[in-house]
Design an enzyme around this catalytic site. Structure first.
Site, PDB file in Angstrom:
ATOM      1  N   CYS A 113       0.833  -1.205   0.000  1.00 18.83           N
ATOM      2  CA  CYS A 113       0.000   0.000   0.000  1.00 18.83           C
ATOM      3  C   CYS A 113       0.868   1.255   0.000  1.00 18.83           C
ATOM      4  O   CYS A 113       1.710   1.436   0.891  1.00 18.83           O
ATOM      5  CB  CYS A 113      -0.918   0.000   1.215  1.00 18.83           C
ATOM      6  SG  CYS A 113      -2.002   1.449   1.305  1.00 18.83           S
ATOM      7  N   ASN A 216       2.352  -8.418 -11.264  1.00 18.88           N
ATOM      8  CA  ASN A 216       1.247  -7.466 -11.190  1.00 18.88           C
ATOM      9  C   ASN A 216       1.698  -6.140 -11.788  1.00 18.88           C
ATOM     10  O   ASN A 216       2.804  -5.688 -11.540  1.00 18.88           O
ATOM     11  CB  ASN A 216       0.832  -7.289  -9.725  1.00 18.88           C
ATOM     12  CG  ASN A 216      -0.279  -6.272  -9.522  1.00 18.88           C
ATOM     13  OD1 ASN A 216      -0.257  -5.518  -8.559  1.00 18.88           O
ATOM     14  ND2 ASN A 216      -1.251  -6.227 -10.402  1.00 18.88           N
ATOM     15  N   GLY A 217       0.822  -5.538 -12.585  1.00 21.08           N
ATOM     16  CA  GLY A 217       1.096  -4.225 -13.140  1.00 21.08           C
ATOM     17  C   GLY A 217       0.984  -4.193 -14.644  1.00 21.08           C
ATOM     18  O   GLY A 217       1.657  -4.937 -15.358  1.00 21.08           O
TER      19      GLY A 217
END
Length: 383
Positions: A113, A216-217
């Site tokens: 985060c 991821n991305g």
């Protein structure tokens, strides 16, 4: 175009005893991936669908909001929760509650985060810099999960910024602690969601650890997922913003990993059917009035690029009933093709790079001088 062929792909992802086929995971997104949205995506294709992020302290202290998020759809055979925590004790106790009382079969720990209110207290993407604390949290979670036979995974980012990279150390610590896999978002906390994801970091992490690595991305189309697997050697993919207003992406991903031809993109009429189904599921989950209010934020994603008219577009953002939604959807041209301009385009928030807020002296030492990071956790279930 990718050169990946069905013969080169491993369709399954093994997380300890949990088999994920195809190797596709829905990334938790605050205010989006509730039980209704997860069911909608699961109806399109198989994979692993993770609940919105929930704080460990909220679970252990029986916070009403946190426990209220532990709702699962009938289409979710595997209950998966992303847990956020900064205290080894609370994380371990939360895992016991999730597994023992809620039948959760997979726990993912969030250390990615980038939100300032979290990092400035030492949480989120800031925490992996404190390697000893990261290790204690992971070991506590894995130890608590072991009697239930459920896998624990973790998700992180490359690091705080390009000068302070933490992902390789985090991968080694995760493997040593007994995690079943690690997911890497190829951006730093400083990037937030701006710029491009660094897939080369995913490839480097894959070479660095012996546990499965998920990438991821910047997966906007199913072809992007195949290309990521080919270029990085990743064992699976985590899909976030690419499915906003496009739950059929999971149908496309299932076909891609099966080596099947890509399904045709939906017409506006088919998108209308998807919108109606999404609204119906939200109404069942929350009640019609609240569910339709929640649906409003999805409307712009669904109709992005389509010619629906300014008045209809504005009205969709204020819809308050299923009947009202039906009247608006009836004005759509059902044969209008999917806009080519939206293929492969970034979706959702992007923002711009910014300096990461950190506690005073955070980067002075990789050892955490105090476990008292409670302020980094309170009140952020769901992000």
């Amino acid at each position: 175009m990718t050169n990946v062929t069905p013969a080169t792909l491993d369709r399954t992802l093994q997380l300890a005893s949990l088999r994920v086929d195809p190797p596709v995971v829905l990334a938790p997104m605050a205010g989006v991936t509730n039980a209704a949205f997860r069911q909608l995506c699961a109806e399109q294709g198989a994979g692993l669908y993770v609940c919105e992020m929930i704080t460990s302290r909220g679970i252990v202290e029986r916070d009403e909001k946190s426990l209220g998020m532990l709702v699962f759809a009938d289409a979710e055979p595997v209950r998966s929760v992303q847990l956020y925590g900064v205290d080894p004790h609370y994380v371990g106790e939360a895992v016991k509650i999730l597994a023992g009382e809620y039948g959760v079969a997979h726990v993912d720990l969030n250390f990615g985060c980038p939100v300032p209110k979290v990092t400035r207290k030492g949480g989120g993407a800031a925490l992996p810099y404190k390697r000893d604390l990261l290790e204690r949290i992971l070991r506590s979670a894995v130890s608590s999960a072991e009697p239930y036979g459920i896998p624990v995974t973790m998700k992180t980012r490359k690091g705080i910024d390009e000068e302070v990279l933490t992902y390789l150390d985090a991968g080694r610590i995760a493997e040593d602690a007994g995690c079943a896999a690690i997911a890497l978002h190829g951006r730093t906390a400083a990037q937030h969601y701006s710029g491009s994801a660094d897939w080369s970091a995913i490839a480097q992490l894959k070479r660095h650890v012996g546990i499965p690595v998920l990438g991821n991305g910047d997966i906007w189309e199913a072809s992007d997922a195949l290309r990521m697997v080919e270029e990085t050697g990743a064992d699976g993919v985590v899909v976030g913003r690419g499915c906003l207003g496009r739950p059929w992406l999971f149908r496309d991903l299932a076909a891609a990993f099966a080596g099947e031809p890509p399904p045709p993109l939906p017409t506006l009429g088919e998108v209308a059917v998807m919108i109606r189904r999404h609204a119906e599921l939200l109404a069942e989950l929350m009640g019609e009035e609240r569910g339709l209010r929640d649906m409003r934020k999805h409307m712009a994603w669904y109709v992005k690029g389509f010619a629906v008219g300014g008045q209809v577009r504005a009205a969709l953002g204020m819809v308050d009933s299923l009947a009202g939604l039906d009247r608006l959807l009836a004005e759509f041209d059902p044969d209008q093709p999917f806009p080519e301009s939206e293929i492969g385009v970034a979706r959702g928030r992007q923002g711009s790079p910014r300096k990461v807020a950190l506690p005073a002296g955070w980067l002075d030492d990789t050892t955490c001088i105090s476990d008292d990071l409670a302020a980094a956790e309170l009140g952020i279930s769901g992000g």
